[in-house]
Design a protein around this motif. Sequence first.
Motif: not given
Length: 113
Positions: A69-71, A78-80, A85-89
């Motif tokens: 569950v933690q993994k 990390a995906v979020k 980050s991609a949306q910001s760029v």
Amino acid sequence: MAWDANEKGNYANLTKTASEHGGVDQFIDDIHNEGYQEGHERGMIDGAGIATVVITAVIGAYEGIKYLVQKHKAKKQAVKERSDSAQSVIRQMCEDADDKQYDDNDVSDLDDE
């Protein structure tokens, strides 16, 4: 070696032991109670061993599920973060492109005059 009722020595030993216990019925009860007590103690030890194995397995399964569950949560986070980050760029690129387009239009408007 099985008890043979036809042997006089064994029968004599049996009757002597029975009389020491207070008679045949009491001797049978004593044999039963001793066997019951021994079986109970052995069963408690076996039961404790089984309980230990079951508890260990449950704890192991819990820890394994907790790790998975933690993994999963870490991967999802990390995906979020990468998506944000991609949306910001992409937003920044769009804003820069819009600013440059307006700047180019402003320059061409000035050149026409």
